[in-house]
Write a protein that holds these residues in place. Structure first.
Motif, mmCIF file in Angstrom:
data_model
loop_
_atom_site.group_PDB
_atom_site.id
_atom_site.type_symbol
_atom_site.label_atom_id
_atom_site.label_comp_id
_atom_site.label_asym_id
_atom_site.label_seq_id
_atom_site.Cartn_x
_atom_site.Cartn_y
_atom_site.Cartn_z
ATOM 1 N N HIS A 213 -1.027 -0.389 -7.821
ATOM 2 C CA HIS A 213 -1.572 -1.728 -8.077
ATOM 3 C C HIS A 213 -0.516 -2.757 -7.686
ATOM 4 N N ASN A 215 0.220 -6.798 -7.451
ATOM 5 C CA ASN A 215 -0.241 -8.119 -7.889
ATOM 6 C C ASN A 215 0.697 -9.182 -7.332
ATOM 7 N N GLU A 241 -4.377 1.231 -4.407
ATOM 8 C CA GLU A 241 -5.794 1.172 -4.750
ATOM 9 C C GLU A 241 -6.276 -0.250 -5.060
ATOM 10 N N THR A 242 -5.383 -1.067 -5.602
ATOM 11 C CA THR A 242 -5.766 -2.438 -5.979
ATOM 12 C C THR A 242 -4.769 -3.416 -5.382
ATOM 13 N N GLU A 244 -4.081 -7.590 -5.151
ATOM 14 C CA GLU A 244 -4.441 -8.936 -5.613
ATOM 15 C C GLU A 244 -3.555 -9.950 -4.901
ATOM 16 N N THR A 269 -9.578 0.222 -3.142
ATOM 17 C CA THR A 269 -10.886 0.105 -3.797
ATOM 18 C C THR A 269 -11.169 -1.302 -4.320
ATOM 19 N N SER A 270 -10.118 -2.098 -4.587
ATOM 20 C CA SER A 270 -10.316 -3.442 -5.139
ATOM 21 C C SER A 270 -9.442 -4.430 -4.379
ATOM 22 N N ASN A 272 -8.667 -8.751 -3.989
ATOM 23 C CA ASN A 272 -8.854 -10.101 -4.545
ATOM 24 C C ASN A 272 -8.057 -11.087 -3.705
#
Length: 365
Positions: A213, A215, A241-242, A244, A269-270, A272
């Motif tokens: 992840h 961010n 996977e993520t 942002e 998968t995500s 933003n």
């Protein structure tokens, strides 16, 4: 036919009632009139004559010389002062309807009018006797509490009602109390994002398994080169996977590199990218890239500048969403109701397919 004869024919009067007047000498007749007679003649207008303008239906009655220019402000001040200085009527007398055959002047009784008293029943007298003493001796704060208990919310302001409900003491309360705004509660600022961008870029390129992840939200000083390096690292990364990247001043230049990386990445998968400067055409390109591998199930891109996508872009988005059976969440602000309805229906259909598959897998197990 003479002028006098024509006048008699029009008015229907008899010749002996109207003197013989020669209208050709009207100027001589007017010269014989006094000033008062001329004023009376000039004021002889029909106020109901709709063919005359309102300003000419009656002559001016003002004989005084003006004391100065017209001032609407001074006129209103004079009328207000005069109204305040006038005394009110001391006694209001009852109007008595005149009897048939009496004079046209209505009779005025000598006594002041009073409302007719309706006799109370014995039950009403008992109620008055029981509660009058209690309510008379009650303080204003106790009456406020009673109104709150009985549900008379219209008699209380918001502060009084909640104070009575919570048994709190309300200073300067009562029915005449004023509702004051509560003191603002200062919320602490969110801590700044301390993510190390350089280290994150190295972890992405090294395909480090610990980085699942990333961010980067609200980091304002990230250069375009660093953002492009993050996007380029996605091409070979199989662990992240993520991602942002909201409010990082992303432009179409970075979004183009991101769309190219999504064509090769199969683990993300995500995604933003909210609150940036990505145009609608590049959002369409990103959705096209997502549809290549269909691994991204959540994509958020609201609050872009410019925010309006336009009908042409929204039509393309509808087509791309309908082609993707894996998309579960799509964060975009649509302008047209048709786009909102069709996108929502497709996402709901994708949810239903996942739910049915989960139910069937449990049944087989």
């Amino acid at each position: 036919m003479t002028d006098s004869a024509e006048f008699l024919k029009l008015t229907g009067q008899k010749s002996e009632d109207v003197p013989d007047i020669d209208l050709d000498n009207i100027d001589e007749l007017l010269a014989q009139l006094t000033q008062e007679e001329l004023d009376e003649l000039n004021g002889d207008f029909d106020p109901d004559n709709s063919f005359l303008p309102p300003s000419e239906r009656m002559r001016s009655q003002t004989t005084k010389d003006p004391t100065g220019p017209f001032s609407r402000k001074k006129l209103l001040a004079f009328l207000e002062k005069k109204a305040k200085d006038e005394k009110d009527w001391e006694n209001i007398k009852q109007y008595v309807k005149k009897a048939p055959g009496s004079s046209d002047v209505a009779d005025i009784s000598e006594k002041t009018w009073k409302a007719k008293e309706v006799p109370k029943t014995q039950e009403e007298k008992d109620i008055d006797t029981e509660w009058d003493d209690i309510l008379t001796q009650a303080t204003e704060d106790e009456l406020v509490d009673l109104a709150a208990v009985l549900g008379f919310h219209g008699m209380l302001n918001q502060t009084q009602f909640y104070a009575s409900e919570n048994n709190e003491k309300l200073e300067s309360g009562g029915f005449a109390g004023l509702a004051k705004a509560e003191q603002l509660k200062v919320a602490p600022f969110e801590p700044p994002n301390t993510t190390d961008v350089e280290q994150s870029i190295r972890l992405i390129k090294d395909n480090d398994s610990s980085l699942k992840h990333l961010n980067l939200n609200n980091i304002k000083n990230i250069s375009y080169e660093r953002l492009e390096a993050v996007c380029d690292g996605l091409k070979t990364n199989t662990q992240l996977e993520t991602l942002e990247m909201a409010s990082v001043a992303m432009t179409d230049r970075v979004a183009k590199r991101l769309s190219e990386a999504l064509k090769e990445n199969k683990t993300l998968t995500s995604l933003n990218i909210e609150s940036n400067f990505v145009t609608g055409e590049l959002i369409v390109e990103i959705l096209k890239s997502i549809n290549v591998n269909k691994t991204v199930t959540e994509f958020r891109a609201t609050n872009q500048k410019p925010e309006a996508l336009g009908n042409k872009v929204e039509t393309k988005i509808i087509k791309l969403v309908q082609e993707n059976d894996k998309m579960m969440k799509l964060g975009l602000a649509f302008e047209f109701p048709e786009t909102r309805v069709k996108v929502t229906e497709k996402l709901q259909s994708n949810y239903d397919q996942v739910r049915k598959k989960r139910v069937s897998d449990k049944g087989e197990a």
